[in-house]
Design a protein around this motif. Structure first.
Motif, PDB file in Angstrom:
ATOM      1  N   LEU A  34      12.571   6.229  -0.242  1.00  0.00           N
ATOM      2  CA  LEU A  34      11.752   6.058  -1.505  1.00  0.00           C
ATOM      3  C   LEU A  34      12.643   6.536  -2.591  1.00  0.00           C
ATOM      4  O   LEU A  34      12.842   7.730  -2.652  1.00  0.00           O
ATOM      5  CB  LEU A  34      10.538   6.802  -1.630  1.00  0.00           C
ATOM      6  CG  LEU A  34       9.588   6.578  -2.752  1.00  0.00           C
ATOM      7  CD1 LEU A  34       9.335   5.171  -3.022  1.00  0.00           C
ATOM      8  CD2 LEU A  34       8.407   7.388  -2.728  1.00  0.00           C
ATOM      9  N   GLY A  35      13.222   5.439  -3.523  1.00  0.00           N
ATOM     10  CA  GLY A  35      14.267   5.893  -4.468  1.00  0.00           C
ATOM     11  C   GLY A  35      13.426   5.326  -5.902  1.00  0.00           C
ATOM     12  O   GLY A  35      12.229   5.218  -5.902  1.00  0.00           O
ATOM     13  N   ALA A  57       0.870  -1.215  -0.051  1.00  0.00           N
ATOM     14  CA  ALA A  57       0.038  -0.051  -0.148  1.00  0.00           C
ATOM     15  C   ALA A  57       0.840   1.273  -0.014  1.00  0.00           C
ATOM     16  O   ALA A  57       0.488   2.304  -0.779  1.00  0.00           O
ATOM     17  CB  ALA A  57      -0.867   0.034   1.293  1.00  0.00           C
ATOM     18  N   CYS A  58       1.888   1.360   0.701  1.00  0.00           N
ATOM     19  CA  CYS A  58       2.876   2.379   0.617  1.00  0.00           C
ATOM     20  C   CYS A  58       3.528   2.512  -0.752  1.00  0.00           C
ATOM     21  O   CYS A  58       3.783   3.810  -1.129  1.00  0.00           O
ATOM     22  CB  CYS A  58       4.041   2.193   1.785  1.00  0.00           C
ATOM     23  SG  CYS A  58       3.646   2.782   3.391  1.00  0.00           S
ATOM     24  N   VAL A  59       3.889   1.699  -1.391  1.00  0.00           N
ATOM     25  CA  VAL A  59       4.577   1.694  -2.345  1.00  0.00           C
ATOM     26  C   VAL A  59       3.567   2.369  -3.709  1.00  0.00           C
ATOM     27  O   VAL A  59       3.910   2.950  -4.514  1.00  0.00           O
ATOM     28  CB  VAL A  59       5.372   0.451  -2.898  1.00  0.00           C
ATOM     29  CG1 VAL A  59       4.395  -0.597  -3.566  1.00  0.00           C
ATOM     30  CG2 VAL A  59       6.437   0.886  -4.227  1.00  0.00           C
ATOM     31  N   LEU A  60       2.210   1.667  -3.536  1.00  0.00           N
ATOM     32  CA  LEU A  60       1.287   1.886  -4.545  1.00  0.00           C
ATOM     33  C   LEU A  60       0.892   3.458  -4.453  1.00  0.00           C
ATOM     34  O   LEU A  60       0.775   4.204  -5.472  1.00  0.00           O
ATOM     35  CB  LEU A  60       0.170   1.135  -4.464  1.00  0.00           C
ATOM     36  CG  LEU A  60       0.249  -0.262  -5.063  1.00  0.00           C
ATOM     37  CD1 LEU A  60      -0.943  -1.092  -4.406  1.00  0.00           C
ATOM     38  CD2 LEU A  60       0.514  -0.627  -6.357  1.00  0.00           C
ATOM     39  N   SER A  61       0.738   3.762  -3.154  1.00  0.00           N
ATOM     40  CA  SER A  61       0.266   4.967  -2.685  1.00  0.00           C
ATOM     41  C   SER A  61       1.148   6.262  -2.990  1.00  0.00           C
ATOM     42  O   SER A  61       0.984   7.440  -3.447  1.00  0.00           O
ATOM     43  CB  SER A  61      -0.279   5.158  -1.289  1.00  0.00           C
ATOM     44  OG  SER A  61       0.762   5.074  -0.363  1.00  0.00           O
ATOM     45  N   ALA A  67       7.801  -4.961  11.731  1.00  0.00           N
ATOM     46  CA  ALA A  67       8.382  -5.504  10.497  1.00  0.00           C
ATOM     47  C   ALA A  67       9.217  -4.371   9.873  1.00  0.00           C
ATOM     48  O   ALA A  67       8.981  -3.307   9.946  1.00  0.00           O
ATOM     49  CB  ALA A  67       7.363  -6.040   9.622  1.00  0.00           C
ATOM     50  N   THR A  68      10.186  -4.830   9.043  1.00  0.00           N
ATOM     51  CA  THR A  68      10.906  -3.973   7.967  1.00  0.00           C
ATOM     52  C   THR A  68      11.032  -4.657   6.676  1.00  0.00           C
ATOM     53  O   THR A  68      11.056  -5.936   6.709  1.00  0.00           O
ATOM     54  CB  THR A  68      12.401  -3.794   8.542  1.00  0.00           C
ATOM     55  OG1 THR A  68      13.058  -5.075   8.791  1.00  0.00           O
ATOM     56  CG2 THR A  68      12.286  -2.942   9.912  1.00  0.00           C
ATOM     57  N   GLY A  69      10.887  -3.809   5.706  1.00  0.00           N
ATOM     58  CA  GLY A  69      10.675  -4.610   4.354  1.00  0.00           C
ATOM     59  C   GLY A  69      11.392  -3.635   3.414  1.00  0.00           C
ATOM     60  O   GLY A  69      11.515  -2.308   3.604  1.00  0.00           O
ATOM     61  N   THR A  70      11.376  -4.213   2.090  1.00  0.00           N
ATOM     62  CA  THR A  70      11.975  -3.470   0.875  1.00  0.00           C
ATOM     63  C   THR A  70      11.121  -4.133  -0.423  1.00  0.00           C
ATOM     64  O   THR A  70      11.012  -5.186  -0.347  1.00  0.00           O
ATOM     65  CB  THR A  70      13.451  -3.825   0.526  1.00  0.00           C
ATOM     66  OG1 THR A  70      14.164  -3.550   1.721  1.00  0.00           O
ATOM     67  CG2 THR A  70      13.854  -3.101  -0.474  1.00  0.00           C
ATOM     68  N   TYR A  71      10.594  -3.024  -1.016  1.00  0.00           N
ATOM     69  CA  TYR A  71       9.891  -3.142  -2.143  1.00  0.00           C
ATOM     70  C   TYR A  71      10.758  -2.804  -3.447  1.00  0.00           C
ATOM     71  O   TYR A  71      11.165  -1.776  -3.603  1.00  0.00           O
ATOM     72  CB  TYR A  71       8.590  -2.531  -2.161  1.00  0.00           C
ATOM     73  CG  TYR A  71       7.257  -3.672  -1.844  1.00  0.00           C
ATOM     74  CD1 TYR A  71       6.647  -3.938  -2.747  1.00  0.00           C
ATOM     75  CD2 TYR A  71       7.082  -3.687  -0.365  1.00  0.00           C
ATOM     76  CE1 TYR A  71       5.575  -4.930  -2.460  1.00  0.00           C
ATOM     77  CE2 TYR A  71       6.074  -4.533   0.046  1.00  0.00           C
ATOM     78  CZ  TYR A  71       5.435  -5.102  -1.297  1.00  0.00           C
ATOM     79  OH  TYR A  71       4.485  -5.895  -0.833  1.00  0.00           O
ATOM     80  N   SER A  72      10.635  -3.638  -4.728  1.00  0.00           N
ATOM     81  CA  SER A  72      11.239  -3.351  -5.967  1.00  0.00           C
ATOM     82  C   SER A  72      10.025  -2.395  -6.513  1.00  0.00           C
ATOM     83  O   SER A  72       8.900  -3.072  -6.733  1.00  0.00           O
ATOM     84  CB  SER A  72      11.746  -4.592  -6.659  1.00  0.00           C
ATOM     85  OG  SER A  72      12.075  -4.016  -7.801  1.00  0.00           O
ATOM     86  N   ILE A  73      10.453  -1.287  -7.143  1.00  0.00           N
ATOM     87  CA  ILE A  73       9.577  -0.481  -8.033  1.00  0.00           C
ATOM     88  C   ILE A  73       9.923  -0.704  -9.643  1.00  0.00           C
ATOM     89  O   ILE A  73      11.212  -0.510  -9.815  1.00  0.00           O
ATOM     90  CB  ILE A  73       9.658   1.144  -7.592  1.00  0.00           C
ATOM     91  CG1 ILE A  73       9.455   1.144  -6.140  1.00  0.00           C
ATOM     92  CG2 ILE A  73       9.028   1.818  -8.535  1.00  0.00           C
ATOM     93  CD1 ILE A  73       9.802   2.570  -5.639  1.00  0.00           C
ATOM     94  N   PRO A  74       9.012  -1.299 -10.182  1.00  0.00           N
ATOM     95  CA  PRO A  74       9.326  -1.528 -11.882  1.00  0.00           C
ATOM     96  C   PRO A  74       9.742  -0.019 -12.431  1.00  0.00           C
ATOM     97  O   PRO A  74       9.432   0.976 -12.109  1.00  0.00           O
ATOM     98  CB  PRO A  74       8.001  -1.753 -12.586  1.00  0.00           C
ATOM     99  CG  PRO A  74       7.134  -2.050 -11.313  1.00  0.00           C
ATOM    100  CD  PRO A  74       7.682  -1.500 -10.050  1.00  0.00           C
ATOM    101  N   PRO A  75      10.677  -0.158 -13.157  1.00  0.00           N
ATOM    102  CA  PRO A  75      11.296   0.932 -13.903  1.00  0.00           C
ATOM    103  C   PRO A  75       9.947   1.717 -14.876  1.00  0.00           C
ATOM    104  O   PRO A  75       9.296   1.134 -15.284  1.00  0.00           O
ATOM    105  CB  PRO A  75      12.321   0.426 -14.926  1.00  0.00           C
ATOM    106  CG  PRO A  75      12.281  -0.807 -14.839  1.00  0.00           C
ATOM    107  CD  PRO A  75      11.349  -1.390 -13.689  1.00  0.00           C
TER     108      PRO A  75
END
Length: 152
Positions: free
Chosen positions: A115-116, A76-80, A138-146
């Protein structure tokens, strides 16, 4: 959790829920089980409405259900904040369970740490019960598509 004014959302909670229900319909199966309740600069809050299907023996919300909640919080964080690309994926997620969570609402308060262009790092505080104690962190990392390149 303090807002981070340098990170502005591009989707609100309703838009995140709509995107998740469209791109990931098997998550909730038409029921409001995992729901984004708030999006704010630099983070979001996601809720698990835990019922009997999320419980393990001892009337405790299962570890996999809490892990999923933390993962959905990161999603939800990466989408938003990075945009509505449903192809963002989890690269890493670590969770520490602190105490028992019983059936009922479990809230996951997520904060974006970085957020990169290609990665988002976040942490999450999962709280439950009448005293709203931390049940997991929790801690985590999401990959963001180019982003697609403009040809021209």
């Amino acid at each position: 959790m303090p807002a981070q004014d340098t990170l502005q959302p591009v989707l609100d909670a309703a838009e995140v829920n709509e995107l998740m229900n469209t791109a990931y319909p098997q998550l909730n199966g038409g029921e409001p089980l995992y729901v984004t309740t708030e999006v704010f600069p630099g983070g979001c809050t996601v809720r698990l409405n835990a019922d009997e299907r999320h419980l393990r023996p001892g009337n405790t919300v299962s570890g996999p259900s809490l892990f999923t909640l933390a993962d959905i919080g990161g999603y939800a964080c990466v989408l938003s904040h990075a945009g509505p690309d449903a192809l963002s994926v989890t690269v890493n997620l670590n969770i520490n369970f602190m105490r028992k969570a019983e059936a009922g609402p479990v809230d996951c308060h997520c904060r974006i740490l970085k957020l990169g262009r290609s990665l988002m790092v976040f942490d999450a505080d999962l709280v439950a019960g009448p005293d709203r104690h931390t049940v997991a962190h929790a801690t985590g990392t999401y990959s963001i598509p180019p982003k697609p390149r403009n040809k021209g």
